[in-house]
Structure formats: structure tokens, C-alpha cells
Design an enzyme around this catalytic site. Structure first.
Site, PDB file in Angstrom:
ATOM      1  N   CYS A   1       0.932  -0.618   0.189  1.00 49.01           N
ATOM      2  CA  CYS A   1       0.043   0.366   0.035  1.00 49.01           C
ATOM      3  C   CYS A   1       0.901   1.303   0.248  1.00 49.01           C
ATOM      4  CB  CYS A   1      -0.813  -0.116   0.933  1.00 49.01           C
ATOM      5  SG  CYS A   1      -0.435  -0.134   2.786  1.00 49.01           S
TER       6      CYS A   1
ATOM      7  N   GLY B   1       2.275   0.579   4.124  1.00 48.28           N
ATOM      8  CA  GLY B   1       2.896  -1.202   3.989  1.00 48.28           C
ATOM      9  C   GLY B   1       2.767  -1.513   5.318  1.00 48.28           C
ATOM     10  N   TRP B   2       2.335  -0.852   6.412  1.00 54.99           N
ATOM     11  CA  TRP B   2       1.794  -1.723   7.392  1.00 54.99           C
ATOM     12  C   TRP B   2       0.356  -0.802   8.391  1.00 54.99           C
ATOM     13  CZ3 TRP B   2       5.557   2.832  10.062  1.00 54.99           C
ATOM     14  CH2 TRP B   2       5.044   3.920   9.275  1.00 54.99           C
TER      15      TRP B   2
END
Length: 648
Positions: A329, A332-333
Site C-alpha cells: 500500500c 505497508g503497515w
């Protein structure tokens, strides 16, 4: 809404009715408490918190080591990335002798480390491409999106680029175009250099498919493009990869999920917002085999969208090639661990990865490694009501059906047709299809096949019913094996389909098959109760049955119910089946499968631990108190809590 809340409460309470708590992983509660208290940072390794993190890291390595031979890429003090694990696991091959000979990594860890160090500045926050799942010799990777010029230059100078990403603050930068800034910098080859290393890392890991979950083409912050993505790289550096733009709402959207009392059904993202400019874009060769109308993606609710994206990712990984997959995304979390976790748990539930791990153990590994150690900011998300973490594990109830299963079925003389059914489906045949165990003048073929782990299946090995016109005979051969089995039935597709309309029946929509594709293969409406043998009384119905009534020596189970006990058939008896005149051309009725059982156990263990550590935050006081007491009811029912000590 009240009905939906009641259904959710009933779902949580179903395990409680059994009277025994779900198996728990030692340390899971400590993990969730630490997770909800502070965000993980690789450089914060001292003190009491540091010892807890060390225990979490050690446990993850133990769980990976059960099934895999792996190497560890050191990230001590966040030298590579400040919010990646201090011990980054690179899975080389499965440790079983059979799999070791089948799939073995050709990656050299030293070269991999070198590429990681060189490529880390190419992606947002230094969150480089990292392999996290090994399936059939292919790597499933995660990362952030590509860093834009604003991040490369706009932080605290070039020193940041080599510091491991410790500083996450954004600096103010003049709002100029990327091209202008590159020209002013005098380094026109910077993007070629950093993204070139990123591409080399992807190629070294044999990654071909890149799935971008961003709803934007570029992330704009403080009036400038701070991140980019492969799909809008002006130099087309990523043209040799298969790029998929599958826009998925960010963590902010999950506040609406929480505000709707944690009900994802009917929750649709607003695609008309100004910042949303990334359309769904999937190559045709990946969509042709999936019975999904992708043009309707903006009308899908959160359940349908998540289901369909997961089907796509599973389909990609199950293709007959050696190509890996990258999911990312922006940072990334949030969205990235959501789909990485669903992939890991789905493949595990099919017995394809982490084969020796129990439900509580795979839950611990997924929470600890995919979420906590990769930097998900649970504390911040909880404070804002953006509960994407809870959504992930609560969503497991929606992926229990066989449409998400990748395990290859072993069939015995099954014609090439679409639909697969259990023995209960015989009860749904039309009147003209009626028959007995010795003579069936019908237009269908029936095969009994092994379905490992299925609950309530017959302990007989083979049933074969020949098509109409041929001598028909069904032979039941008793099996000495106790392995569960299932029955498959397929018949020609009629020109028209009609759902039955039976008086007094209620509509029952299966949560595990609410995909937007409206596939004919999946049961959606309640049907007349069907008779199945009941050798002894049952005190508690299995979860998932919508109607269950005792009737003499038989038990009436609704169309979406499950066989509750192992029935016994005698070779000299006729099948006690009832049939309906008008039924859909195909539907899926299954006993509780091994996949469903495993995912339900993971979800139950998560709800139990979450209720005692984090708890649900009710958006507004509810008169019924259904959601406010959802996890509390579950915890009390399984004996995990006496009196409430926290607000749910």
C-alpha cells in the site's frame, strides 16, 4: 442493524456454548498488551519492553523453524529499516524431506542482503521489498510503495537515506514538480539508480506480480507528492512486471467500520472523493478464470471487496509458474499486513504452509510477525478508531468456504462440471431424480471422495451413481479408515435458474460466500429442511446451522446447516432423502470442513485474547448492548473472565 449485531454476538457466543475455552498460545495476551501499549521500533531494545520484544522475536523464530529452513537477515537497531523486525526471516525451503526435494531456494542470502541495503531508499520510509511467505517455492513479499522525490530529498537530507529510517517526520519542501527538482539537483540519474536496485531485488526474488492497494496514483502530503507507485513511473521502469492496481480503502475508512458497530456488510467506500484517482486495473489473463464482475468494484461493500481481492491474490499464487508476488500500500503497515495475514491464514487452513502449527500458534505468528514486528501502529489506530487490525481476524468468518481453498481435490470418476456438493445435496434433487441405493434413474453423476478434515462425513469409501439410461447401482463400501470424506454431485446446467420459494422459510445468507460475483456454485437462500440420519441426540448445534429441529429418529437440518454426527447407513436400506420440485441448478451445502474448523478456531482464539487485553470500543452507547458486550460475552462464556474490568 440490531439483527446484525445480534448475529455477531451469536457468532462469538457459539464457541462459548461448548463450555471449553479455545486453545491459547502462551504469550499471546502479553503480545497483544504490548502491541496495544506501544509501537514496535527496532532500535528500542532495552528495558522491560525490550525483554518482551525479545520473547516475541524468539517465539516467531521458533514457529518459523517448525516447518522451514531459513536464514536471518540482521536488522539490529533498525540499521536497515527502523520498523522492520530486528531478525528478518528469509524462508529458504520447507524442512520436510519431500518438500525440500521439490522446492529449494536459489537465492544467496549474502547477495540478498546487499540488494536490500542498496534498494531500501527506493521505497517509502525505507520499507524495502521483503519476502514473508513461501508457497510452492514462490515468495510472497511486502513493502511500502515507491518513494517520491519529496521523500528522497525532503527529509533531513541525504544522511536520512542511509540512517535506517529512524526519522519519520516530514520536512517542508517547496512545491515544485518532480522533473524540475531533478533538474535542479543536477542528479538526473537518481531515480534510475535507486529504483534500478529495487527492480534488481524484485527480479532476484523472482517477483513478477506487483499488487498496488493504493487508491491514489501518488500520495500527496503538504501539497507535494511524497510517494509514487510503479503504475505511474514516467520512465516505465517496471514495464516488465505485471502491475495490478487494486485500490482498497486506507485505515481511515475503518473508523466507519468501528462506528457501524464493527459490521462490514453494507459498508461501501466513497470512490468519488477528490484524492481517489487510481482505478482498478487487472490484466485480462488474470480475470478470465475468476467469475467476478470487476467492473462493479465500486459498488462492493467491504466484505465483497476483501473477498474478491483475496481470491485474486490466491489465484495468482496458484498459477503454474515460478513467479512471486509483491503486495504493498503506501507505508505497508495497514492494508498490506491485512492481505498478507489473510493469505498466510488461508494457505495454512488448507494445509499448504506452516503445516505443523496449531490454530493458536499460527495466530501468534501472524499477529506478532505480520503486524507487530512490521510496525503496525495499533496504539494510534485504536485512538482514532481505525480498527483494521481487528477487522482482519474477525474477517476470517468470511473466507471459510471452499471457494478460497487451493488444496487439490482427489477425485474418482468425476465428470468435468462446475459444481461440487456433499451428500446432503442429494436431498435437493427434483422429484424425477428420486431413487434408492440400488436404482437411480437420474441425470446426474455422484462420486464420494476424500475431503481431509471434514466433520460429520460418512465412513464409507465409494458411491458412484451412473447417468440416466445406463444400468444404475450404488455400492457402499465400508472403510476401515476414519478419514472424513465428502460427496460431490454435478448435473447439466438448465437454461433458466429459479430460487425456490417455500412458505415459512427464512433467508439465510452465508457469510463465507458473500462474494459479489453471485456465482451459481454457492448457496445463498434458505431451503426446505432435509433429513439426515441422527444416530444419537445432540445437545448443541454446530455453528453455522440456521435451522435445526429433532423429528423422531431423524434430524432436520436446514440447507446451510451441517451434519452434526457421523450417520450410519446400512447397505440394505434406502436413502431417507426428500426432494424438492424447484431448486437452483446448483448450490453448495457442506459439512463443517477442515478449513472452516481451523479458521474458526483461529478467530475464536483471537476474540478471546482480544477481549481480555484490548477490547472493543463502542462508538455510541447501544440500547441492546450487543456489540458492547460481544467479546465480553465470549470471554465469560468460555470461562476466561469472571467480572468485567475493562470497557469493551
Amino acid at each position: 442493524m440490531a439483527g446484525a449485531r445480534a448475529a455477531a454476538a451469536a457468532s462469538a457466543g457459539s464457541t462459548a456454548s461448548s463450555g471449553s475455552p479455545p486453545p491459547q498460545e502462551p504469550g499471546l495476551w502479553e503480545l497483544l498488551e504490548e502491541f496495544s501499549r506501544t509501537q514496535y521500533r527496532a532500535k528500542d531494545s532495552g528495558g522491560k519492553s525490550g525483554s518482551k520484544v525479545e520473547r516475541i522475536e524468539k517465539r516467531c523464530l521458533e514457529l518459523f523453524g517448525r516447518d522451514y529452513c531459513f536464514s536471518v537477515i540482521p536488522n539490529v537497531n533498525g540499521d536497515i529499516c527502523g520498523h522492520y523486525p530486528r531478525h528478518i526471516v528469509f524462508l529458504e525451503y520447507e524442512s520436510s524431506e519431500k518438500e525440500k526435494d521439490t522446492f529449494q531456494s536459489t537465492v544467496q542470502v549474502n547477495k540478498l542482503q546487499d540488494l536490500i541495503h542498496r534498494s531500501k531508499m527506493a521505497r517509502c520510509r525505507g520499507r524495502f521489498v521483503c519476502p514473508v511467505i513461501l508457497f510452492k517455492g514462490k515468495h510472497i513479499c511486502r513493502s511500502a510503495t515507491l518513494a517520491g522525490w519529496g521523500e528522497l530529498y525532503g527529509r533531513s537530507g541525504y544522511n536520512y537515506l542511509f540512517s535506517g529510517g529512524a526519522d519519520d517526520t516530514w520536512a517542508s519542501t517547496e512545491d515544485v514538480t518532480e522533473e524540475d527538482f531533478v533538474l535542479r539537483s543536477g542528479d538526473t540519474h537518481l531515480f534510475d539508480k535507486v529504483r534500478g536496485y529495487d527492480i534488481k531485488l524484485l527480479q532476484y526474488l523472482s517477483v513478477k506480480y506487483i499488487c498496488d492497494l493504493m487508491v491514489e496514483n501518488k500520495k500527496v502530503k503538504f501539497g507535494m507528492n511524497v510517494t509514487s507507485s510503479e503504475k505511474v513511473d514516467k520512465a516505465q521502469r517496471y514495464a516488465n512486471f505485471t502491475l495490478l492496481s487494486i485500490p482498497y480503502p486506507g485505515c481511515e475508512f475503518f473508523k466507519e467500520y468501528k462506528d457501524r458497530d464493527y459490521m462490514a456488510e453494507g459498508l461501501i467506500f466513497n470512490w468519488k472523493q477528490d484524492y481517489v484517482d487510481a482505478p482498478l486495473n487487472i490484466p485480462n489473463f488474470l480475470t478470465q478464470s475468476l467469475n467476478i464482475d470487476w467492473s462493479q468494484y465500486q459498488s462492493w461493500d467491504l466484505v465483497q471487496q476483501t473477498q474478491n481481492y483475496l481470491k485474486l491474490l490466491l489465484f495468482i499464487m496458484n498459477r503454474d509458474d515460478d513467479s512471486g508476488l509483491l503486495v504493498h500500500c503506501i507505508s505497508g503497515w495497514d492494508r498490506t499486513p491485512l492481505f498478507i495475514s489473510l493469505l498466510r491464514l488461508s494457505l495454512w487452513a488448507d494445509g499448504l504452509i506452516h503445516t505443523s502449527l496449531k490454530p493458536a500458534e499460527i495466530l501468534y505468528l501472524t499477529v506478532a510477525y505480520d503486524w507487530f514486528l512490521f510496525g503496525h501502529m495499533l496504539v494510534d489506530r485504536l485512538s482514532k478508531g481505525e480498527e483494521i487490525f481487528f477487522f482482519c481476524f474477525n474477517f476470517l468468518k468470511h473466507i471459510t468456504s471452499e471457494e478460497f481453498c487451493l488444496k487439490t481435490q482427489r477425485r474418482k470418476s468425476l465428470p468435468t462440471r462446475d459444481a461440487g456438493f456433499t451428500v446432503e445435496d442429494i436431498c435437493m434433487l427434483r422429484h424425477k431424480d428420486r431413487g434408492s441405493t440400488t436404482s437411480l434413474g437420474s441425470d446426474f453423476s455422484l462420486v464420494l471422495e476424500h475431503s481431509p478434515g471434514a466433520v460429520g462425513s460418512f465412513s464409507y469409501e465409494t458411491v458412484e451413481l451412473a447417468p440416466a439410461g445406463a444400468p444404475t447401482q450404488a455400492a457402499w463400501r465400508k472403510s476401515h479408515s476414519s478419514s472424513p470424506q465428502s460427496m460431490l454431485w454435478s448435473r447439466p446446467q438448465p437454461s433458466e435458474e429459479r430460487l425456490p420459494s417455500h412458505h415459512g422459510l427464512t433467508e439465510a445468507k452465508s457469510s463465507s460466500s458473500s462474494s459479489s460475483n453471485h456465482s451459481d456454485n454457492f448457496f445463498r437462500m434458505g431451503s426446505s429442511p432435509l433429513e439426515v440420519p441422527k444416530p444419537r441426540s445432540v445437545d448443541h448445534p454446530l455453528p453455522g446451522s440456521s435451522l435445526s429441529t429433532d423429528f423422531g429418529s431423524w434430524q432436520l437440518v436446514s440447507g446451510c446447516g451441517s451434519i452434526q454426527d457421523r450417520p450410519v447407513l446400512h447397505t440394505d436400506s434406502s436413502l431417507p432423502f426428500s426432494f424438492q420440485d424447484e431448486l437452483p441448478n446448483s448450490c453448495l451445502l457442506t459439512a463443517l470442513s477442515d478449513r472452516e474448523t481451523r479458521l474458526q478456531e483461529v478467530r475464536s482464539a483471537f476474540l478471546a485474547a482480544y477481549s481480555s487485553t484490548v477490547g472493543l470500543r463502542a462508538a455510541t452507547p447501544s440500547p441492546s448492548g450487543a456489540i458492547g458486550g460481544l467479546l465480553e460475552q465470549f470471554a465469560r462464556g468460555v470461562g476466561l473472565r469472571g467480572t468485567s474490568t475493562s470497557t469493551l
